[in-house]
Write an enzyme that holds these catalytic residues in place. Sequence first.
Site, PDB file in Angstrom:
ATOM      1  N   ILE A  91       5.355   6.348  -4.800  1.00  0.00           N
ATOM      2  CA  ILE A  91       5.601   7.528  -3.962  1.00  0.00           C
ATOM      3  C   ILE A  91       5.765   8.725  -4.887  1.00  0.00           C
ATOM      4  CG2 ILE A  91       7.241   8.582  -2.353  1.00  0.00           C
ATOM      5  CD1 ILE A  91       7.629   5.752  -1.202  1.00  0.00           C
ATOM      6  N   LEU A  92       5.055   9.792  -4.564  1.00  0.00           N
ATOM      7  CA  LEU A  92       5.073  10.969  -5.443  1.00  0.00           C
ATOM      8  C   LEU A  92       6.149  11.949  -4.995  1.00  0.00           C
ATOM      9  CD1 LEU A  92       1.241  11.163  -5.658  1.00  0.00           C
ATOM     10  CD2 LEU A  92       2.760  10.946  -7.638  1.00  0.00           C
ATOM     11  N   THR A 107      -5.792   6.952   0.795  1.00  0.00           N
ATOM     12  CA  THR A 107      -6.358   5.956   1.701  1.00  0.00           C
ATOM     13  C   THR A 107      -5.328   4.858   1.913  1.00  0.00           C
ATOM     14  OG1 THR A 107      -8.180   4.456   2.135  1.00  0.00           O
ATOM     15  CG2 THR A 107      -7.691   4.862  -0.187  1.00  0.00           C
ATOM     16  N   HIS A 108      -5.175   4.464   3.183  1.00  0.00           N
ATOM     17  CA  HIS A 108      -4.096   3.529   3.540  1.00  0.00           C
ATOM     18  C   HIS A 108      -4.641   2.439   4.471  1.00  0.00           C
ATOM     19  CE1 HIS A 108      -0.046   2.132   4.289  1.00  0.00           C
ATOM     20  NE2 HIS A 108      -0.394   2.025   5.564  1.00  0.00           N
ATOM     21  N   ASP A 140       1.209  14.537   2.592  1.00  0.00           N
ATOM     22  CA  ASP A 140       2.266  15.535   2.731  1.00  0.00           C
ATOM     23  C   ASP A 140       3.548  14.945   2.139  1.00  0.00           C
ATOM     24  OD1 ASP A 140       3.349  13.842   4.598  1.00  0.00           O
ATOM     25  OD2 ASP A 140       3.108  15.184   6.310  1.00  0.00           O
ATOM     26  N   GLY A 142       5.977  13.335   3.408  1.00  0.00           N
ATOM     27  CA  GLY A 142       6.450  12.059   3.952  1.00  0.00           C
ATOM     28  C   GLY A 142       5.656  10.889   3.371  1.00  0.00           C
ATOM     29  N   ASP A 144       2.946   8.478   4.048  1.00  0.00           N
ATOM     30  CA  ASP A 144       1.793   8.195   4.918  1.00  0.00           C
ATOM     31  C   ASP A 144       1.873   8.938   6.253  1.00  0.00           C
ATOM     32  OD1 ASP A 144       0.804   6.463   2.939  1.00  0.00           O
ATOM     33  OD2 ASP A 144       1.926   4.775   3.742  1.00  0.00           O
TER      34      ASP A 144
HETATM   35  C1  GAR Z   1      -6.360  -0.245  -0.664  1.00  0.00           C
HETATM   36  O1  GAR Z   1      -6.531  -1.061   0.451  1.00  0.00           O
HETATM   37  C2  GAR Z   1      -5.460   0.934  -0.338  1.00  0.00           C
HETATM   38  O2  GAR Z   1      -5.586   1.373   0.977  1.00  0.00           O
HETATM   39  C3  GAR Z   1      -4.105   0.322  -0.559  1.00  0.00           C
HETATM   40  O3  GAR Z   1      -4.248  -0.414  -1.736  1.00  0.00           O
HETATM   41  C4  GAR Z   1      -5.571  -0.952  -1.767  1.00  0.00           C
HETATM   42  C5  GAR Z   1      -6.151  -0.713  -3.143  1.00  0.00           C
HETATM   43  O4  GAR Z   1      -7.309  -1.457  -3.326  1.00  0.00           O
HETATM   44  N1  GAR Z   1      -3.123   1.355  -0.667  1.00  0.00           N
HETATM   45  C6  GAR Z   1      -1.914   1.274  -0.102  1.00  0.00           C
HETATM   46  O5  GAR Z   1      -1.508   0.288   0.477  1.00  0.00           O
HETATM   47  C7  GAR Z   1      -1.065   2.528  -0.259  1.00  0.00           C
HETATM   48  N2  GAR Z   1       0.054   2.483   0.614  1.00  0.00           N
HETATM   49  P1  GAR Z   1      -8.255  -1.190  -4.598  1.00  0.00           P
HETATM   50  O6  GAR Z   1      -7.351  -1.096  -5.831  1.00  0.00           O
HETATM   51  O7  GAR Z   1      -9.145  -2.393  -4.656  1.00  0.00           O
HETATM   52  O8  GAR Z   1      -9.001   0.088  -4.342  1.00  0.00           O
END
Ligand code: GAR
Length: 195
Positions: A91-92, A107-108, A140, A142, A144
Amino acid sequence: MLGVVVLISGSGSNLRALLDATNNPLYPVRVLAVGADQACSGLEHAELFGIPTFVISPENFGSREAWAETLLETVNRFRPDLTVLAGFMKILPHGFVRALSPKLINTHPSLLPLFPGAHGVRDALAAGATETGVTIHIVDEGVDTGPKLAQAKLAILPDETEHELHERIKVIERQLLVSVVKDIAEHRIKLDTSK
Ligand code: GAR
């Protein structure tokens, strides 16, 4: 050409998809640098593409704020038009977010606002959800909670494990990320926090 810095923590498959996309000269994006908060295998993708990498670990700093300040200075050294959190699992602090947002996206692996946080896939399974997906959003202050730019859905299969589901999510996630970053470069998506 949109210049992008990508921050990762793990295997970097989303980063790899972006890098592969840049092999096409018509893809209007250049990855300027890849950073991580820890040594991780994803950095190898950047090295393969001859792209500079940096690792800035919070353990080497007295506070999260001091860590994030150095991270921000390092990101800014590459003068990115956009910074992408692609599996960046820290978390930044607000100062970092304020300095870069709205040109800071994440991306989440869930359909936000459902299942934010570090375990989006596990939490969807634990809640008995029948569908989940991926969300790309502006970061932002928060966790996600920022304005959504794009989502893609998929059905959860019976008896699917967290790993299996996450791998299937990542297939659609990589495509969505490549397309959203292109749309930002071509101004079809405007980075505007008022949405
Ligand atoms: C991805 O699915 C991304 O959405 C998630 O980590 C994975 C990374 O995969 N991020 C989170 O859960 C952030 N809260 P990768 O290293 O193979 O791109």
